[in-house]
Motif scaffolding. Structure first.
Motif, mmCIF file in Angstrom:
data_model
loop_
_atom_site.group_PDB
_atom_site.id
_atom_site.type_symbol
_atom_site.label_atom_id
_atom_site.label_comp_id
_atom_site.label_asym_id
_atom_site.label_seq_id
_atom_site.Cartn_x
_atom_site.Cartn_y
_atom_site.Cartn_z
ATOM 1 N N LEU A 1 0.469 -1.207 0.145
ATOM 2 C CA LEU A 1 0.014 0.068 -0.402
ATOM 3 C C LEU A 1 1.035 1.435 -0.169
ATOM 4 C CD1 LEU A 1 -3.128 0.809 0.198
ATOM 5 C CD2 LEU A 1 -2.936 0.425 3.069
ATOM 6 N N LEU A 2 1.772 1.313 0.663
ATOM 7 C CA LEU A 2 3.192 2.550 1.080
ATOM 8 C C LEU A 2 3.686 2.231 -0.802
ATOM 9 C CD1 LEU A 2 4.104 4.747 2.806
ATOM 10 C CD2 LEU A 2 5.831 2.960 2.827
ATOM 11 N N LEU A 3 3.963 1.329 -1.107
ATOM 12 C CA LEU A 3 4.630 1.420 -1.821
ATOM 13 C C LEU A 3 3.425 2.024 -3.750
ATOM 14 C CD1 LEU A 3 7.041 1.127 -4.272
ATOM 15 C CD2 LEU A 3 6.157 -1.118 -4.543
ATOM 16 N N GLY B 1 -2.675 -0.737 -7.042
ATOM 17 C CA GLY B 1 -2.389 -1.092 -4.976
ATOM 18 C C GLY B 1 -3.423 -0.637 -4.023
ATOM 19 N N HIS B 2 -3.942 0.429 -4.054
ATOM 20 C CA HIS B 2 -4.391 0.779 -3.478
ATOM 21 C C HIS B 2 -5.671 -0.153 -2.945
ATOM 22 C CE1 HIS B 2 -3.272 5.465 -4.774
ATOM 23 N NE2 HIS B 2 -2.713 4.820 -4.439
ATOM 24 N N ALA B 3 -6.175 -1.046 -3.686
ATOM 25 C CA ALA B 3 -6.938 -2.044 -3.523
ATOM 26 C C ALA B 3 -7.115 -2.574 -1.735
ATOM 27 C CB ALA B 3 -7.021 -2.838 -4.525
ATOM 28 N N GLN B 4 -5.476 -2.426 -1.298
ATOM 29 C CA GLN B 4 -4.608 -3.197 -0.744
ATOM 30 C C GLN B 4 -5.461 -2.301 0.470
ATOM 31 O OE1 GLN B 4 -3.377 -5.749 -0.822
ATOM 32 N NE2 GLN B 4 -3.361 -5.407 -2.806
ATOM 33 N N GLY B 5 -5.588 -0.841 0.958
ATOM 34 C CA GLY B 5 -6.496 -0.875 1.292
ATOM 35 C C GLY B 5 -7.875 -1.052 1.881
ATOM 36 N N LEU B 6 -8.586 -1.415 0.756
ATOM 37 C CA LEU B 6 -10.494 -1.987 1.308
ATOM 38 C C LEU B 6 -9.817 -3.626 1.835
ATOM 39 C CD1 LEU B 6 -13.417 -1.914 0.848
ATOM 40 C CD2 LEU B 6 -12.530 -3.864 -1.652
ATOM 41 N N VAL C 1 1.090 10.060 6.452
ATOM 42 C CA VAL C 1 0.203 9.737 7.812
ATOM 43 C C VAL C 1 0.143 8.270 7.902
ATOM 44 C CG1 VAL C 1 -1.178 11.383 8.194
ATOM 45 C CG2 VAL C 1 -1.706 9.894 6.301
ATOM 46 N N PHE C 2 0.781 7.755 6.908
ATOM 47 C CA PHE C 2 1.601 5.888 6.511
ATOM 48 C C PHE C 2 1.259 5.501 8.156
ATOM 49 C CE2 PHE C 2 -0.105 5.283 2.431
ATOM 50 C CZ PHE C 2 -0.006 3.488 2.458
ATOM 51 N N LYS C 3 2.131 6.437 9.068
ATOM 52 C CA LYS C 3 2.969 5.332 9.985
ATOM 53 C C LYS C 3 1.328 4.987 10.704
ATOM 54 C CE LYS C 3 6.466 6.108 12.149
ATOM 55 N NZ LYS C 3 7.778 7.252 13.114
#
Length: 472
Positions: free
Chosen positions: A83-85, A119-124, A184-186
Motif C-alpha cells: 500500500l505504501l509502495l 495497489g490501493h485495493a490493499q486499503g480495502l 500519515v502512513f505510520k
C-alpha cells in the motif's frame, strides 16, 4: 534405516507449508484475531483508517498490468508495504505526468500511475480485515463517499484550473492529497490477520492492543492463538476445486460490471453530445472561430464549458444516490441477491435509454444508471474481499481488478463505435452482459453476509462455529 534421511527431507519440505505452532500451557485461555476484532469493536481507529484510505482512483492499463502482481506481493509480503509502495509510486508518476513533453510520454506516465493505483485495493483489504463482521456491510460501502468527494473535487478544480493555468497544473494540484496521505502512513498498521497467517503473532497482538486502546475497548482474555502456516499468494489456489467456481463467476461479474460502468459514463457523453432525445438528432455544432492549426489535429480537445461541468457533477452525484438502499440491501438480503437485483435493474435501464423521451428524461435514466452501476461495484468489492481467505485475499482482489480493467478498455469501443452504428444493438449488448452478471451473482456458491473471514485455503466456507482458528 535407509528411509530415515528421506523422511527427514520430507519433514523439512512440509515444514514450509505447515510449520508446527507452539501450544499454550494447558488450561490457559486463548483467543483468535477474529475474536479480538469482534471484542474490540468499532471506534476511532476504524474512523481514522477510513479517512486515510478514502482517496484512491483508477487508471486502466497500468492498473490491469500491475493489479495481479501487487496482489500477489501483498499476500506474500504484507498489505502495508504494498500500500505504501503504491501511494509513493502513484504520487511520483502523477507529478511526472504534468511535465510530459509529448502525448506518447503522457500516455506512458499515466499507465505508470495506474500501476501504482492498482495497489490501493490493499486499503480495502486492510479495512475488511480489521472491521468486525457486523460492521463490514455498513462501513465498506461508505468508501463510496470518498470516491464521490474526490470526483466532485476534481471536476470543480478542472472547471477553474483548466481554462486559466492549464491541465498540467490541474495534475500537480490533484497530486497533493496523495502526497500528504503518505505523511500519515505510520498510523496504518499491518493487518493482524496477515501477521498471524505468517506466524508473527507478536506484531499482531501489539496491533490489536493498540486498536483496543484507541477504541477504549478491552482485549479478549487469554493468549492470541497461532495458526498453521500456509503458502500465500499462489495462483493455483484461486483455481483449486474448492474455489474454482467462485473465482470464475467473480471474474465474469467484475468484467461485466466494469464494462457496464464505463459504458454508462462514455455513453452518457455520447448521448448528451449527440442530443439523442425524442425528435432531435441534430449533430453537435462546431465552433468555427477556432481555426488554428492545433484545432485540425486528430488529438485536439475542445475545452468544456460550464454546462458540461454541470452535467458531469449531476451524473457523478448519481453514483451515491442508491448508497443507503445498497447498504440496507446487502445487510438484509445478502451480497448475492443484492448484486443480482441491482445488475438486473441495470440491464433494464440500459434498454430504457432507447425510449423516446425529453432531455430531462434522458438525464434521469442516465442518473439512475450511474447509481445502479456504482451499487454493483460496491457490492462486488465487498464480496470479493470477504469470500477469499487471508492467504489469497489480495491476489483474489488483484486478479479481479485486472479483469475489471479489461471490461473498462472494451467499453469505449461499444459506447463510441458500435453505438454510432447501431444504438439499439449497443444497448442490447450492455443489457445482456448485465443479465449474465445477475445470473452469476445469484448462483455464487458462498454467501458472505455474517460470515467470518477465513484464514487459509484449507477451510473455505467452513461454518463459523466449527473452529475458532478457522475464523481468523
Amino acid at each position: 534405516m535407509a528411509t530415515a534421511p528421506k523422511e527427514a527431507e520430507n519433514a523439512i519440505g512440509l515444514e514450509e507449508i505447515h510449520a508446527e505452532r507452539k501450544e499454550p500451557p494447558k488450561g490457559q485461555k486463548t483467543f483468535t484475531v477474529e475474536e479480538a476484532v469482534e471484542t474490540i469493536g468499532f471506534g476511532r481507529f476504524h474512523i481514522m483508517l477510513f479517512l486515510i484510505m478514502g482517496s484512491t482512483g483508477m487508471v486502466f492499463f497500468g492498473y490491469m498490468v500491475f493489479s495481479i502482481v501487487l496482489g500477489l506481493l501483498a499476500d506474500r509480503y504484507g498489505r502495508w508495504k504494498i500500500l505504501l509502495l503504491s501511494f509513493l509510486w502513484a504520487a511520483y508518476f502523477s507529478l511526472l505526468t504534468s511535465f510530459a513533453p509529448s502525448y506518447i510520454w503522457f500516455v506512458f506516465l499515466r499507465a505508470m500511475v495506474g500501476g501504482g493505483v492498482s495497489g490501493h485495493a490493499q486499503g480495502l483489504i486492510i479495512k475488511t480485515e480489521f472491521l468486525p463482521t457486523k460492521y463490514r456491510g455498513y462501513m465498506l460501502p461508505l468508501s463510496q463517499v470518498f470516491w464521490l468527494a474526490g470526483s466532485l473535487l476534481i471536476i470543480g478544480l478542472a472547471s477553474v484550473v483548466n481554462p486559466t493555468i492549464g491541465w498540467r497544473w490541474l495534475i500537480r494540484i490533484a497530486s497533493i492529497p496523495g502526497i500528504l496521505l503518505i505523511l500519515v502512513f505510520k498510523f496504518i498498521p499491518e493487518s493482524a490477520r496477515y501477521n498471524v497467517s505468517t506466524g508473527n503473532t507478536g506484531a499482531a497482538l501489539a496491533t490489536l492492543q493498540r486498536i483496543a486502546r484507541m477504541n477504549g475497548a478491552a482485549m479478549p482474555e487469554g493468549q492470541l492463538r497461532e495458526s498453521a502456516k500456509e503458502r500465500r499468494g499462489r495462483f493455483k489456489d484461486l483455481i483449486h476445486p474448492k474455489y474454482l467456481r467462485t473465482t470464475l463467476q467473480i471474474w465474469i461479474i467484475w468484467l461485466g460490471i466494469a464494462f457496464a460502468y464505463y459504458g454508462v459514463i462514455l455513453a452518457s457523453a455520447e448521448l448528451l453530445e449527440r442530443d439523442l432525445v425524442c425528435g432531435s438528432a441534430a449533430p453537435p455544432l462546431q465552433d468555427s472561430s477556432d481555426d488554428s492549426e492545433e484545432s485540425h489535429s486528430p488529438c485536439h480537445c475542445h475545452l468544456f464549458g460550464p454546462a458540461a461541468y454541470q452535467t458531469m457533477i449531476i451524473s457523478t452525484v448519481g453514483e451515491i444516490a442508491l448508497n443507503p438502499v445498497n447498504v440496507l440491501s446487502i445487510n438484509v438480503l445478502g451480497r448475492r441477491l443484492s448484486l443480482c437485483i441491482t445488475m438486473g435493474c441495470t440491464a433494464l435501464f440500459f434498454l430504457l435509454l432507447n425510449i423516446c423521451t425529453s432531455s430531462a428524461g434522458m438525464v434521469g435514466f442516465l442518473f439512475m444508471l450511474r447509481a445502479l452501476v456504482s451499487a454493483n461495484f460496491n457490492t462486488i468489492y465487498i464480496y470479493t474481499a470477504e469470500v477469499y481467505p487471508t492467504t489469497m485475499r489480495a491476489l483474489g482482489m488483484g486478479t479481479s481488478g485486472a479483469l475489471c480493467r479489461v471490461g473498462a478498455m472494451v467499453a469505449p469501443f461499444i459506447s463510441q463505435v458500435l453505438m454510432s452504428a447501431s444504438f439499439l444493438g449497443a444497448l442490447c449488448l450492455f443489457s445482456s452482459v448485465c443479465i449474465i452478471c445477475a445470473i452469476s451473482a445469484v448462483t455464487l456458491p458462498i454467501e458472505t453476509k455474517g460470515r467470518a473471514l477465513q484464514v487459509g485455503t484449507t477451510t473455505p466456507g467452513a461454518p463459523i462455529a466449527l473452529n475458532a482458528l478457522r475464523d481468523l
